[in-house]
Write a protein that holds these residues in place. Structure first.
Motif, PDB file in Angstrom:
ATOM      1  N   ALA A  88     -11.343 -14.496   8.987  1.00 55.03           N
ATOM      2  CA  ALA A  88     -10.147 -13.661   8.840  1.00 55.03           C
ATOM      3  C   ALA A  88      -9.239 -13.631  10.074  1.00 55.03           C
ATOM      4  N   PRO A  89      -9.752 -13.485  11.310  1.00 55.12           N
ATOM      5  CA  PRO A  89      -8.853 -13.438  12.468  1.00 55.12           C
ATOM      6  C   PRO A  89      -7.985 -14.686  12.620  1.00 55.12           C
ATOM      7  N   VAL A  90      -8.581 -15.863  12.425  1.00 51.00           N
ATOM      8  CA  VAL A  90      -7.826 -17.110  12.540  1.00 51.00           C
ATOM      9  C   VAL A  90      -6.859 -17.260  11.366  1.00 51.00           C
ATOM     10  N   HIS A  91      -7.313 -16.881  10.175  1.00 56.48           N
ATOM     11  CA  HIS A  91      -6.448 -16.923   8.986  1.00 56.48           C
ATOM     12  C   HIS A  91      -5.228 -16.022   9.196  1.00 56.48           C
ATOM     13  N   THR A  92      -5.456 -14.856   9.746  1.00 54.37           N
ATOM     14  CA  THR A  92      -4.361 -13.913  10.013  1.00 54.37           C
ATOM     15  C   THR A  92      -3.392 -14.488  11.044  1.00 54.37           C
ATOM     16  N   GLU A  93      -3.918 -15.112  12.076  1.00 50.30           N
ATOM     17  CA  GLU A  93      -3.073 -15.705  13.120  1.00 50.30           C
ATOM     18  C   GLU A  93      -2.218 -16.837  12.554  1.00 50.30           C
ATOM     19  N   LEU A  94      -2.779 -17.620  11.637  1.00 52.97           N
ATOM     20  CA  LEU A  94      -2.023 -18.702  11.001  1.00 52.97           C
ATOM     21  C   LEU A  94      -0.794 -18.155  10.279  1.00 52.97           C
ATOM     22  N   LEU A  95      -0.988 -17.073   9.510  1.00 50.29           N
ATOM     23  CA  LEU A  95       0.137 -16.477   8.794  1.00 50.29           C
ATOM     24  C   LEU A  95       1.111 -15.799   9.749  1.00 50.29           C
ATOM     25  N   SER A  96       0.584 -15.214  10.810  1.00 48.81           N
ATOM     26  CA  SER A  96       1.454 -14.556  11.795  1.00 48.81           C
ATOM     27  C   SER A  96       2.364 -15.566  12.478  1.00 48.81           C
ATOM     28  N   THR A 102      -2.896  -5.823   8.066  1.00 54.36           N
ATOM     29  CA  THR A 102      -3.235  -6.122   9.458  1.00 54.36           C
ATOM     30  C   THR A 102      -4.195  -7.291   9.566  1.00 54.36           C
ATOM     31  N   MET A 103      -4.945  -7.561   8.514  1.00 54.17           N
ATOM     32  CA  MET A 103      -5.908  -8.658   8.523  1.00 54.17           C
ATOM     33  C   MET A 103      -5.955  -9.293   7.135  1.00 54.17           C
ATOM     34  N   VAL A 104      -5.876 -10.635   7.073  1.00 53.08           N
ATOM     35  CA  VAL A 104      -5.891 -11.321   5.786  1.00 53.08           C
ATOM     36  C   VAL A 104      -6.864 -12.493   5.827  1.00 53.08           C
ATOM     37  N   SER A 105      -7.247 -12.954   4.650  1.00 59.10           N
ATOM     38  CA  SER A 105      -8.045 -14.154   4.496  1.00 59.10           C
ATOM     39  C   SER A 105      -7.846 -14.629   3.063  1.00 59.10           C
ATOM     40  N   SER A 106      -8.667 -15.552   2.597  1.00 60.39           N
ATOM     41  CA  SER A 106      -8.596 -15.989   1.203  1.00 60.39           C
ATOM     42  C   SER A 106      -9.901 -16.677   0.840  1.00 60.39           C
ATOM     43  N   GLY A 144      -5.236  -4.444 -11.679  1.00 64.22           N
ATOM     44  CA  GLY A 144      -5.545  -3.211 -12.397  1.00 64.22           C
ATOM     45  C   GLY A 144      -6.962  -2.744 -12.137  1.00 64.22           C
ATOM     46  N   MET A 145      -7.910  -3.704 -12.061  1.00 64.96           N
ATOM     47  CA  MET A 145      -9.294  -3.343 -11.762  1.00 64.96           C
ATOM     48  C   MET A 145      -9.430  -2.786 -10.353  1.00 64.96           C
ATOM     49  N   VAL A 146      -8.708  -3.396  -9.411  1.00 63.52           N
ATOM     50  CA  VAL A 146      -8.748  -2.919  -8.024  1.00 63.52           C
ATOM     51  C   VAL A 146      -8.267  -1.477  -7.940  1.00 63.52           C
ATOM     52  N   LYS A 147      -7.143  -1.190  -8.605  1.00 64.71           N
ATOM     53  CA  LYS A 147      -6.577   0.165  -8.565  1.00 64.71           C
ATOM     54  C   LYS A 147      -7.458   1.150  -9.319  1.00 64.71           C
ATOM     55  N   ARG A 148      -7.960   0.724 -10.481  1.00 72.43           N
ATOM     56  CA  ARG A 148      -8.721   1.645 -11.314  1.00 72.43           C
ATOM     57  C   ARG A 148     -10.006   2.098 -10.638  1.00 72.43           C
ATOM     58  N   PHE A 149     -10.661   1.172  -9.942  1.00 65.34           N
ATOM     59  CA  PHE A 149     -11.941   1.499  -9.319  1.00 65.34           C
ATOM     60  C   PHE A 149     -11.788   1.882  -7.853  1.00 65.34           C
ATOM     61  N   GLY A 150     -10.540   1.990  -7.392  1.00 61.99           N
ATOM     62  CA  GLY A 150     -10.274   2.467  -6.035  1.00 61.99           C
ATOM     63  C   GLY A 150     -10.897   1.625  -4.945  1.00 61.99           C
ATOM     64  N   LEU A 151     -10.859   0.296  -5.122  1.00 63.47           N
ATOM     65  CA  LEU A 151     -11.460  -0.585  -4.126  1.00 63.47           C
ATOM     66  C   LEU A 151     -10.602  -0.606  -2.862  1.00 63.47           C
ATOM     67  N   SER A 152     -11.232  -0.488  -1.732  1.00 63.76           N
ATOM     68  CA  SER A 152     -10.507  -0.445  -0.453  1.00 63.76           C
ATOM     69  C   SER A 152     -11.314  -1.159   0.618  1.00 63.76           C
ATOM     70  N   LEU A 153     -10.816  -2.345   1.005  1.00 64.97           N
ATOM     71  CA  LEU A 153     -11.440  -3.125   2.064  1.00 64.97           C
ATOM     72  C   LEU A 153     -10.355  -3.539   3.054  1.00 64.97           C
ATOM     73  N   THR A 154     -10.739  -3.882   4.268  1.00 62.22           N
ATOM     74  CA  THR A 154      -9.758  -4.035   5.345  1.00 62.22           C
ATOM     75  C   THR A 154      -9.101  -5.409   5.415  1.00 62.22           C
ATOM     76  N   VAL A 155      -9.707  -6.426   4.769  1.00 58.40           N
ATOM     77  CA  VAL A 155      -9.143  -7.781   4.792  1.00 58.40           C
ATOM     78  C   VAL A 155      -8.663  -8.129   3.389  1.00 58.40           C
ATOM     79  N   ILE A 156      -7.372  -8.445   3.270  1.00 54.15           N
ATOM     80  CA  ILE A 156      -6.784  -8.721   1.960  1.00 54.15           C
ATOM     81  C   ILE A 156      -6.802 -10.221   1.673  1.00 54.15           C
ATOM     82  N   ASP A 157      -7.275 -10.576   0.487  1.00 58.90           N
ATOM     83  CA  ASP A 157      -7.241 -11.967   0.024  1.00 58.90           C
ATOM     84  C   ASP A 157      -5.811 -12.271  -0.441  1.00 58.90           C
TER      85      ASP A 157
END
Length: 424
Positions: free
Chosen positions: A377-385, A395-399, A69-82
């Motif tokens: 993030a690139p290696v984390h994304t490849e692991l999930l892919s 398109t890009m993930v991490s945690s 809800g906080m993410v949506k309310r404040f319109g946060l937008s970053l390219t790598v998703i946790d």
């Protein structure tokens, strides 16, 4: 290999509530504890973990939507998703190196104990996935099975070393005598948490502020009790999420319930663990003099402390704010926000429950963690892919748990060096 992985996954899917009683019973037999006593202890520990699991689920099911809800309310937008640790762990079990790493790491632990190179007997088998993901990152970078196994062992050695060194803190602060916390996510936040905390302690004024739960309760009466602190912080989080009055109150009561119930669940678990721990200690002293052996368990045991939960709830909006303002960060914290209590358990412990110092220390450490998660993030994304588990629309993930983990990030950088040198 697939059959071995299926057997391993079947056993681990039974969960800590089944695996722990069996393991404790077996441990009791090894150390000549009466069968009925070992059985009762094992079952009590299993019941305690059921209770802890229920409270942790309440925490995550309440905190997760509030963070969203906080993410949506404040319109946060970053390219790598946790994507959070559950997704990362699932992808880890699908890694081709997973089947071999659990028996290897268990064997390494027993060998180290035999040669007195560690005091930690890590029976928290589920959290061996932290060792596997370090190996999986090494495999993604180099493509080498051998290097992947080496990476997993390096991760295990770092965690066991940390568990040994922090066992005294766990006993003194959390009252968990004879227990250590070799959970990979918790252990990896200890070195930076210790160093940064020491610096924060030296800051004028801040170093003299005493805000542990007992001090707060004495100053504010009922409003300083852990239950009320949880309710108040829940109200704040609900308000930041943009909830209506009804959901704000529901969030507050749920957080109050977590603060109230978690210590009681840990107490139940300890009722089962203490007899086993004392019996193991007595057996070792009779056979080997003053030799110590710590029983390694899930860091969930530490998350019930009021100072841990209070610090974690304060750090949720701070973490989101950091993600926006930090130059160079590309990670949008989401999936792992609800598990911040695990990351800061040692930070709070080192600060002796001082919430102000813990929040400041945690803020700095999490900021560094976001940078590590961005880099990995690139290696984390490849692991999930590779596991066909990359969430749709990303398109890009991490945690924070895996990507923002100091030990795993360090192993990733080491893997890059090894590949560059052509060693694997």
């Amino acid at each position: 290999m697939d059959k071995v992985l299926a057997v391993v996954q079947y056993i681990l899917n039974m969960g800590a509530t089944v695996i722990l009683p069996i393991t404790i019973l077996f441990l009791g037999m090894v150390f000549k504890i009466k069968f009925t006593k070992a059985l009762k202890s094992g079952l009590t520990i299993g019941i305690g973990f059921v209770g802890i699991g229920l409270v942790v689920n309440l925490l995550t099911s309440t905190l997760g939507p509030a963070a969203q809800g906080m993410v949506k309310r404040f319109g946060l937008s970053l390219t790598v998703i946790d994507v959070g640790w559950p997704t990362t762990a699932s992808a880890t079990w699908a890694s081709p190196v997973a089947p071999i790493i659990i028996p290897v790491c268990l064997g390494v632990n027993l060998i180290l104990i035999y040669f007195k190179l560690t005091k930690t007997l890590n029976i928290d088998l589920w959290n061996y996935w932290h060792f596997i993901v370090a190996g999986a990152f090494g495999y993604v970078v180099t493509g080498s099975y051998i290097w992947a196994i080496i990476c997993a062992i390096i991760m295990e050695l770092l965690v066991l070393f940390t568990a040994d060194k922090t066992a005294k803190y766990v006993g003194d602060f959390y009252g968990l005598e004879g227990v250590c916390l070799p959970t990979g996510s918790t252990a990896s936040f200890a070195p930076l948490g210790f160093l940064v905390g020491k610096i924060v302690e030296k800051i004028p004024v801040i170093g003299n502020i005493h805000t542990d739960p007992d001090t707060i309760q004495k100053k504010f009466g009922i409003f300083g009790e852990p239950m009320m602190m949880g309710i108040i912080l829940g109200f704040v989080l609900g308000g930041l999420a943009g909830y209506d009055v009804s959901k704000v109150f529901n969030t507050g009561i749920s957080m109050g319930a977590v603060m109230f119930l978690m210590p009681r669940m840990v107490k139940i678990l300890m009722e089962g663990l203490i007899p086993i721990s004392e019996a193991v200690r007595d057996y070792l002293q009779s056979k080997y003099g003053d030799r110590e052996l710590y029983i390694g368990l899930d860091a969930a045991l530490a998350t019930g402390h009021p100072a841990v939960l209070s610090t974690a709830l304060i750090l949720v909006p701070i973490t989101l704010f950091l993600a926006v303002i930090l130059p160079g960060n590309r990670v949008l914290p989401f999936g792992d926000l609800a598990t911040i209590p695990f990351y800061i358990a040692f930070i709070v412990c080192f600060r002796k429950g001082n919430i102000v110092q813990s929040v400041i220390t945690g803020t700095i450490v999490i900021a560094l963690s976001l940078y590590m998660a961005t880099d990995l993030a690139p290696v984390h994304t490849e692991l999930l892919s590779q596991a066909n588990m990359l969430p749709k629309g990303t398109t890009m993930v991490s945690s924070i748990d895996a990507g923002g983990n100091l030990y795993k990030w360090g192993i990733y950088k080491l893997s890059e060096m090894v590949k560059a040198m052509g060693l694997f």
